[in-house]
Write a protein that holds these residues in place. Structure first.
Motif, PDB file in Angstrom:
ATOM      1  N   ALA A 167      18.478   4.903 -24.544  1.00 47.99           N
ATOM      2  CA  ALA A 167      18.075   5.670 -25.721  1.00 47.99           C
ATOM      3  C   ALA A 167      17.091   6.760 -25.335  1.00 47.99           C
ATOM      4  CB  ALA A 167      17.450   4.739 -26.764  1.00 47.99           C
ATOM      5  N   GLY A 168      17.318   7.936 -25.871  1.00 48.20           N
ATOM      6  CA  GLY A 168      16.457   9.070 -25.590  1.00 48.20           C
ATOM      7  C   GLY A 168      16.824   9.812 -24.324  1.00 48.20           C
ATOM      8  N   VAL A 169      17.726   9.252 -23.517  1.00 44.36           N
ATOM      9  CA  VAL A 169      18.144   9.893 -22.271  1.00 44.36           C
ATOM     10  C   VAL A 169      19.624  10.258 -22.335  1.00 44.36           C
ATOM     11  CG1 VAL A 169      18.338   9.660 -19.754  1.00 44.36           C
ATOM     12  CG2 VAL A 169      16.379   8.665 -20.964  1.00 44.36           C
ATOM     13  N   THR A 170      20.488   9.277 -22.620  1.00 39.03           N
ATOM     14  CA  THR A 170      21.928   9.542 -22.692  1.00 39.03           C
ATOM     15  C   THR A 170      22.451   9.516 -24.127  1.00 39.03           C
ATOM     16  OG1 THR A 170      22.406   7.207 -22.251  1.00 39.03           O
ATOM     17  CG2 THR A 170      22.408   8.722 -20.355  1.00 39.03           C
ATOM     18  N   PHE A 171      21.655   9.004 -25.053  1.00 37.87           N
ATOM     19  CA  PHE A 171      22.004   9.038 -26.477  1.00 37.87           C
ATOM     20  C   PHE A 171      20.722   8.952 -27.273  1.00 37.87           C
ATOM     21  CE2 PHE A 171      21.618   4.552 -25.663  1.00 37.87           C
ATOM     22  CZ  PHE A 171      21.079   4.021 -26.827  1.00 37.87           C
ATOM     23  N   SER A 172      20.820   9.303 -28.549  1.00 40.13           N
ATOM     24  CA  SER A 172      19.664   9.162 -29.440  1.00 40.13           C
ATOM     25  C   SER A 172      20.162   8.744 -30.812  1.00 40.13           C
ATOM     26  CB  SER A 172      18.881  10.472 -29.539  1.00 40.13           C
ATOM     27  OG  SER A 172      19.674  11.475 -30.136  1.00 40.13           O
ATOM     28  N   TYR A 173      19.260   8.219 -31.599  1.00 41.13           N
ATOM     29  CA  TYR A 173      19.562   7.874 -32.989  1.00 41.13           C
ATOM     30  C   TYR A 173      18.838   8.857 -33.885  1.00 41.13           C
ATOM     31  CZ  TYR A 173      21.417   3.386 -31.419  1.00 41.13           C
ATOM     32  OH  TYR A 173      22.153   2.415 -30.814  1.00 41.13           O
ATOM     33  N   GLY A 174      19.538   9.364 -34.878  1.00 41.08           N
ATOM     34  CA  GLY A 174      18.937  10.284 -35.834  1.00 41.08           C
ATOM     35  C   GLY A 174      19.332   9.906 -37.245  1.00 41.08           C
ATOM     36  N   ALA A 175      19.001  10.749 -38.179  1.00 38.19           N
ATOM     37  CA  ALA A 175      19.288  10.487 -39.591  1.00 38.19           C
ATOM     38  C   ALA A 175      20.781  10.317 -39.859  1.00 38.19           C
ATOM     39  CB  ALA A 175      18.726  11.616 -40.445  1.00 38.19           C
ATOM     40  N   SER A 176      21.619  10.999 -39.067  1.00 34.14           N
ATOM     41  CA  SER A 176      23.063  10.888 -39.279  1.00 34.14           C
ATOM     42  C   SER A 176      23.723   9.925 -38.292  1.00 34.14           C
ATOM     43  CB  SER A 176      23.706  12.273 -39.187  1.00 34.14           C
ATOM     44  OG  SER A 176      23.427  12.868 -37.950  1.00 34.14           O
ATOM     45  N   GLY A 177      22.926   9.078 -37.646  1.00 31.58           N
ATOM     46  CA  GLY A 177      23.476   8.076 -36.736  1.00 31.58           C
ATOM     47  C   GLY A 177      23.289   8.458 -35.284  1.00 31.58           C
ATOM     48  N   PRO A 178      24.001   7.768 -34.381  1.00 32.55           N
ATOM     49  CA  PRO A 178      23.829   8.028 -32.957  1.00 32.55           C
ATOM     50  C   PRO A 178      24.414   9.375 -32.545  1.00 32.55           C
ATOM     51  CG  PRO A 178      25.546   6.400 -33.298  1.00 32.55           C
ATOM     52  CD  PRO A 178      24.941   6.686 -34.643  1.00 32.55           C
ATOM     53  N   GLN A 179      23.789   9.962 -31.546  1.00 37.73           N
ATOM     54  CA  GLN A 179      24.272  11.224 -30.997  1.00 37.73           C
ATOM     55  C   GLN A 179      24.235  11.138 -29.481  1.00 37.73           C
ATOM     56  OE1 GLN A 179      22.269  14.760 -32.332  1.00 37.73           O
ATOM     57  NE2 GLN A 179      23.241  16.023 -30.784  1.00 37.73           N
ATOM     58  N   GLY A 180      25.371  11.445 -28.848  1.00 35.71           N
ATOM     59  CA  GLY A 180      25.442  11.460 -27.397  1.00 35.71           C
ATOM     60  C   GLY A 180      24.720  12.657 -26.827  1.00 35.71           C
ATOM     61  N   LEU A 181      24.041  12.465 -25.716  1.00 37.70           N
ATOM     62  CA  LEU A 181      23.275  13.533 -25.078  1.00 37.70           C
ATOM     63  C   LEU A 181      23.905  14.000 -23.761  1.00 37.70           C
ATOM     64  CD1 LEU A 181      19.688  12.071 -25.682  1.00 37.70           C
ATOM     65  CD2 LEU A 181      20.966  13.721 -27.096  1.00 37.70           C
ATOM     66  N   CYS A 182      25.137  13.571 -23.501  1.00 34.49           N
ATOM     67  CA  CYS A 182      25.811  13.906 -22.244  1.00 34.49           C
ATOM     68  C   CYS A 182      27.023  14.807 -22.498  1.00 34.49           C
ATOM     69  CB  CYS A 182      26.248  12.631 -21.524  1.00 34.49           C
ATOM     70  SG  CYS A 182      24.883  11.555 -21.080  1.00 34.49           S
ATOM     71  N   GLY A 183      26.866  15.754 -23.408  1.00 36.98           N
ATOM     72  CA  GLY A 183      27.974  16.584 -23.852  1.00 36.98           C
ATOM     73  C   GLY A 183      28.685  17.403 -22.798  1.00 36.98           C
ATOM     74  N   GLY A 184      28.040  17.785 -21.722  1.00 38.92           N
ATOM     75  CA  GLY A 184      28.697  18.605 -20.718  1.00 38.92           C
ATOM     76  C   GLY A 184      29.364  17.819 -19.605  1.00 38.92           C
ATOM     77  N   LYS A 185      29.323  16.515 -19.690  1.00 41.90           N
ATOM     78  CA  LYS A 185      29.817  15.680 -18.595  1.00 41.90           C
ATOM     79  C   LYS A 185      31.303  15.357 -18.779  1.00 41.90           C
ATOM     80  CE  LYS A 185      26.583  13.370 -17.008  1.00 41.90           C
ATOM     81  NZ  LYS A 185      26.253  14.378 -16.008  1.00 41.90           N
ATOM     82  N   ARG A 186      32.053  15.470 -17.675  1.00 41.22           N
ATOM     83  CA  ARG A 186      33.484  15.148 -17.662  1.00 41.22           C
ATOM     84  C   ARG A 186      33.676  13.829 -16.928  1.00 41.22           C
ATOM     85  NH1 ARG A 186      38.070  18.603 -14.352  1.00 41.22           N
ATOM     86  NH2 ARG A 186      39.909  17.581 -15.238  1.00 41.22           N
ATOM     87  N   ILE A 187      34.355  12.900 -17.572  1.00 40.97           N
ATOM     88  CA  ILE A 187      34.649  11.588 -16.991  1.00 40.97           C
ATOM     89  C   ILE A 187      36.154  11.514 -16.755  1.00 40.97           C
ATOM     90  CG2 ILE A 187      34.453   9.085 -17.267  1.00 40.97           C
ATOM     91  CD1 ILE A 187      31.710  10.544 -17.416  1.00 40.97           C
ATOM     92  N   ILE A 188      36.566  11.193 -15.533  1.00 36.92           N
ATOM     93  CA  ILE A 188      37.981  10.992 -15.221  1.00 36.92           C
ATOM     94  C   ILE A 188      38.128   9.562 -14.733  1.00 36.92           C
ATOM     95  CG2 ILE A 188      39.974  11.754 -13.885  1.00 36.92           C
ATOM     96  CD1 ILE A 188      38.452  14.425 -13.432  1.00 36.92           C
ATOM     97  N   VAL A 189      38.908   8.784 -15.448  1.00 32.68           N
ATOM     98  CA  VAL A 189      39.096   7.372 -15.110  1.00 32.68           C
ATOM     99  C   VAL A 189      40.440   7.172 -14.433  1.00 32.68           C
ATOM    100  CG1 VAL A 189      39.261   5.016 -16.011  1.00 32.68           C
ATOM    101  CG2 VAL A 189      37.643   6.644 -17.039  1.00 32.68           C
ATOM    102  N   ALA A 190      40.402   6.589 -13.236  1.00 31.04           N
ATOM    103  CA  ALA A 190      41.599   6.166 -12.518  1.00 31.04           C
ATOM    104  C   ALA A 190      41.860   4.725 -12.952  1.00 31.04           C
ATOM    105  CB  ALA A 190      41.378   6.255 -11.013  1.00 31.04           C
TER     106      ALA A 190
END
Length: 183
Positions: free
Chosen positions: A94-117
């Motif tokens: 919390a506070g690093v990769t996501f946060s909680y606000g008035a409208s619920g959780p918000q992800g803080l890693c928006g520019g990251k691309r994940i590719i799963v094999a």
């Protein structure tokens, strides 16, 4: 571009997800000659069990520094390996990769691309009758979506259903890895 490569299969050189994640990283390096790659094998170097650490850790810092994260994720008993789950638990801070606000959780890693094999012994993608038992890709999608990251899957499915199906699945997955775009 900084790439973080994670492997989580216990099957060593026989692992389909390890072979596929390596092919994805090779493709990314071909497309981005200046790319740097950090590698972590969570089987050979296990992550201690935790539930989201307060503040910074080397694992979290490694994840945050990466532009692209390539994860070798086999399906074990309809979900992800426990070794991979332990690594994921270090990322949800919390506070690093996501946060909680008035409208619920918000992800803080928006520019990251994940590719799963992704590798699976059976066939679990819709419209398969077994699709409801997929707690591997659905979990990873939910987890990284919660963090705000963009996730994509390259899967080898049905690798436990005989030699011919295994070869078809691997050929298809390697072709998809070869077609990956750089960004």
């Amino acid at each position: 571009m900084k790439v973080l490569h994670i492997d989580s299969s216990i099957n060593g050189q026989q692992s389909v997800s390890r072979q596929l994640s390596a092919a994805i990283v090779r493709r990314l390096r071909e497309a981005n000659t200046g790319a740097s790659v950090a590698y972590r094998d969570v089987v050979a170097d296990p992550v201690p069990q935790s539930s989201g650490m307060a503040g910074s850790s080397p694992l979290l810092d490694e994840f945050l520094a990466a532009d692209v994260v390539v994860i070798g994720a086999p399906m074990y008993n309809f979900g992800v390996p426990s070794q991979l789950k332990a690594w994921l638990d270090t990322l949800a801070v919390a506070g690093v990769t996501f946060s909680y606000g008035a409208s619920g959780p918000q992800g803080l890693c928006g520019g990251k691309r994940i590719i799963v094999a992704s590798s699976r012994g059976g066939i679990y993608s819709a419209p398969s009758p077994a699709a409801g038992m997929d707690h591997q890709e659905s979990y990873l999608s939910s987890f990284f979506g919660f963090l705000g990251a963009q996730i994509e899957f390259i899967r080898a499915e049905g690798v436990g259903m005989g030699d011919e199906q295994r070869q078809r699945a691997m050929d298809s997955a390697f072709a998809a890895a070869g077609a990956l775009q750089a960004a």
